[in-house]
Design an enzyme around this catalytic site. Sequence first.
Site, PDB file in Angstrom:
ATOM      1  N   LYS A 169       0.839  -1.197   0.000  1.00  0.00           N
ATOM      2  CA  LYS A 169       0.000   0.000   0.000  1.00  0.00           C
ATOM      3  C   LYS A 169       0.874   1.247   0.000  1.00  0.00           C
ATOM      4  O   LYS A 169       2.027   1.192   0.434  1.00  0.00           O
ATOM      5  CB  LYS A 169      -0.860   0.039   1.271  1.00  0.00           C
TER       6      LYS A 169
ATOM      7  N   ASP B 132      -7.606  -3.117  10.531  1.00  0.00           N
ATOM      8  CA  ASP B 132      -8.019  -4.256   9.719  1.00  0.00           C
ATOM      9  C   ASP B 132      -8.385  -5.507  10.534  1.00  0.00           C
ATOM     10  O   ASP B 132      -8.669  -6.550   9.966  1.00  0.00           O
ATOM     11  CB  ASP B 132      -6.926  -4.582   8.691  1.00  0.00           C
TER      12      ASP B 132
ATOM     13  N   ARG C 267     -10.109 -11.670   1.988  1.00  0.00           N
ATOM     14  CA  ARG C 267     -10.942 -12.753   1.455  1.00  0.00           C
ATOM     15  C   ARG C 267     -10.228 -14.095   1.537  1.00  0.00           C
ATOM     16  O   ARG C 267     -10.866 -15.139   1.591  1.00  0.00           O
ATOM     17  CB  ARG C 267     -11.398 -12.411   0.025  1.00  0.00           C
TER      18      ARG C 267
HETATM   19  N1  BES Z   1      -8.080  -3.812   4.401  1.00  0.00           N
HETATM   20  C1  BES Z   1      -8.283  -3.409   3.078  1.00  0.00           C
HETATM   21  C2  BES Z   1      -9.622  -2.710   2.849  1.00  0.00           C
HETATM   22  C3  BES Z   1      -9.790  -1.378   3.518  1.00  0.00           C
HETATM   23  C4  BES Z   1      -9.442  -0.213   2.865  1.00  0.00           C
HETATM   24  C5  BES Z   1     -10.349  -1.298   4.763  1.00  0.00           C
HETATM   25  C6  BES Z   1      -9.614   1.005   3.475  1.00  0.00           C
HETATM   26  C7  BES Z   1     -10.537  -0.065   5.383  1.00  0.00           C
HETATM   27  C8  BES Z   1     -10.174   1.080   4.735  1.00  0.00           C
HETATM   28  C9  BES Z   1      -8.244  -4.633   2.148  1.00  0.00           C
HETATM   29  O1  BES Z   1      -7.456  -5.681   2.553  1.00  0.00           O
HETATM   30  C10 BES Z   1      -7.709  -4.162   0.835  1.00  0.00           C
HETATM   31  O2  BES Z   1      -6.591  -3.733   0.798  1.00  0.00           O
HETATM   32  N2  BES Z   1      -8.525  -4.238  -0.206  1.00  0.00           N
HETATM   33  C11 BES Z   1      -8.141  -3.808  -1.488  1.00  0.00           C
HETATM   34  C12 BES Z   1      -8.640  -4.845  -2.476  1.00  0.00           C
HETATM   35  C13 BES Z   1      -8.104  -4.678  -3.866  1.00  0.00           C
HETATM   36  C14 BES Z   1      -6.622  -4.968  -3.902  1.00  0.00           C
HETATM   37  C15 BES Z   1      -8.840  -5.644  -4.769  1.00  0.00           C
HETATM   38  C16 BES Z   1      -8.795  -2.450  -1.748  1.00  0.00           C
HETATM   39  O3  BES Z   1      -9.918  -2.245  -1.300  1.00  0.00           O
HETATM   40  O4  BES Z   1      -8.156  -1.614  -2.349  1.00  0.00           O
HETATM   41 ZN    ZN Z   2      -7.148  -5.838   4.617  1.00  0.00          ZN
HETATM   42 ZN    ZN Z   3      -5.385  -5.475   1.950  1.00  0.00          ZN
END
Ligand code: BES
Ligand code: ZN
Ligand code: ZN
Length: 497
Positions: A278, A289, A352
Amino acid sequence: MNFFSKTTPLHKIEADLVVLFAFEDENLEKLPVNSTFINDIVTVSKKEQFLGKTGESLVIYTRGALPTYKLIILGLGNEKDFDAHSLRNVIARATKTAMKLKAKKIAILAKEEWFRTLNTMLVGQAMVEGVSLGGYRFLKYKGKEEKEGHVKIDEVIFIVSPNKISAFDNGMQIGKVLSSATIYTRDLVNEPAMVTTPTFLAEKALELGKVSKGTVGVKVYARDEAKKMGMGAFLGVSQGSDEPPKFIVLRYKGAGVKAKIALVGKGITFDTGGLSIKSAEHMMTMKLDMAGAAAVLGVFYGLIHLKPNVEVVGVIAACENMPSGKALRPGDILKAMNGKTIEVLNTDAEGRLTLSDALSYVAKEKPKAIIDMATLTGACMVALGEEIAGLWGNDIKLTEKVTKAANLSGEKVWEMPLPKEYKDLIKSDVADLKNIQTGRYGGAITAALFLEEFVEDIPWVHLDIAGPAFFEKESNLIPKGGSGFGVRTCLQLLLDY
Ligand code: BES
Ligand code: ZN
Ligand code: ZN
């Protein structure tokens, strides 16, 4: 904080502050205080142009007219728009005002009109929740000065008419448990990830088992045992971290059990994204998370005190998502506990993966319902904003039950679709599934469709709490940080099952 309900009239109550309420354009002469003092109130309200609108407040010094020195009147807005949610909010506002005025003992008058539309128990519950949740602050790491400047309310007296007190008290008892369970979860989410490691979450679960005196059983599985159970997807996510993964199972059994319900919480104790790392900005809040996992623990905290007639199994696949020489690579293929293979194309879509094993694990036990809570996708926040959780379900009755519980508790959810046609978007060229979709749009939906692959035919609801689990701006009931979202909805559901 101690809560009491009393039927004593205002002129006999001794407190640091009395709180009254007025609807918009209400005739203040009808407020339940003595006639000479009412003239003062009316005069001041005119001078200050107080109309009873939402957000308005009036501070009045009683100068001997009441044993309490200060009184505030808060505006409730239009009477026809008033509901349990507005009640929690205005009580939270009263609490904040009381804290600012450094009142330690406050008396709050429950307004007769509220009971016309809201049931008495719910009023008692919502008033306690308003005070407890509205007054919450996470001050553990603050200096002495700020801690001491934060005046804690010691005693709250709700003034209620005699015919309502018994039902009101029952509601208060429920409100107390629901708010302490929510606060338990808020504290866990607000702790930094250096504290809330998978091992720490496991210890918290074991501690709940201990304090339950036998009503909650806890089992923690280490890496090797998870491997034996075939949890390849969960272990894949964990492999980049030095923190050992923990698969945590909590079991509660009430007397006269009507149904067995499974709760699953996403427990990524820190989400760096892994090798699909990230940005610094997006990583900043990623201690959040594990909010789904923290909510599951909060629900068990509540179950211990409420003892409803249900059986609940709570599951948390806890691990950290880290990049390292041992980390999962994009293109790796994992095998989940139910035998399905997953091509990992983005290591940041890790929730997931861990959930696939947690869901497979509970599905094997054939519970009557599965509810998962997960800070799963940024896409859900794009769709619904920061305050509303996305709700997906494969069974209309369960969906309705969860929605009803959420509405009662004032936690906002919105049902989203599970369209079969979108399943193609998560089909892999080399495995059964891939962990990200083809294309840019509907990411929260394809994530839900992915989870559906692991629940068999069991009624299931998925709550994507990425938005409401963590508030980046403060509201009446929730300061910045962990909100404890999901705890009250689940407990309400389990109480009414
Ligand atoms: N933990 C994140 C989702 C999230 C984002 C929670 C912001 C709270 C605030 C999750 O694991 C994630 O990174 N999801 C990605 C998925 C993508 C790579 C398909 C996302 O939402 O960008
Ligand atoms: Zn996550
Ligand atoms: Zn993630």
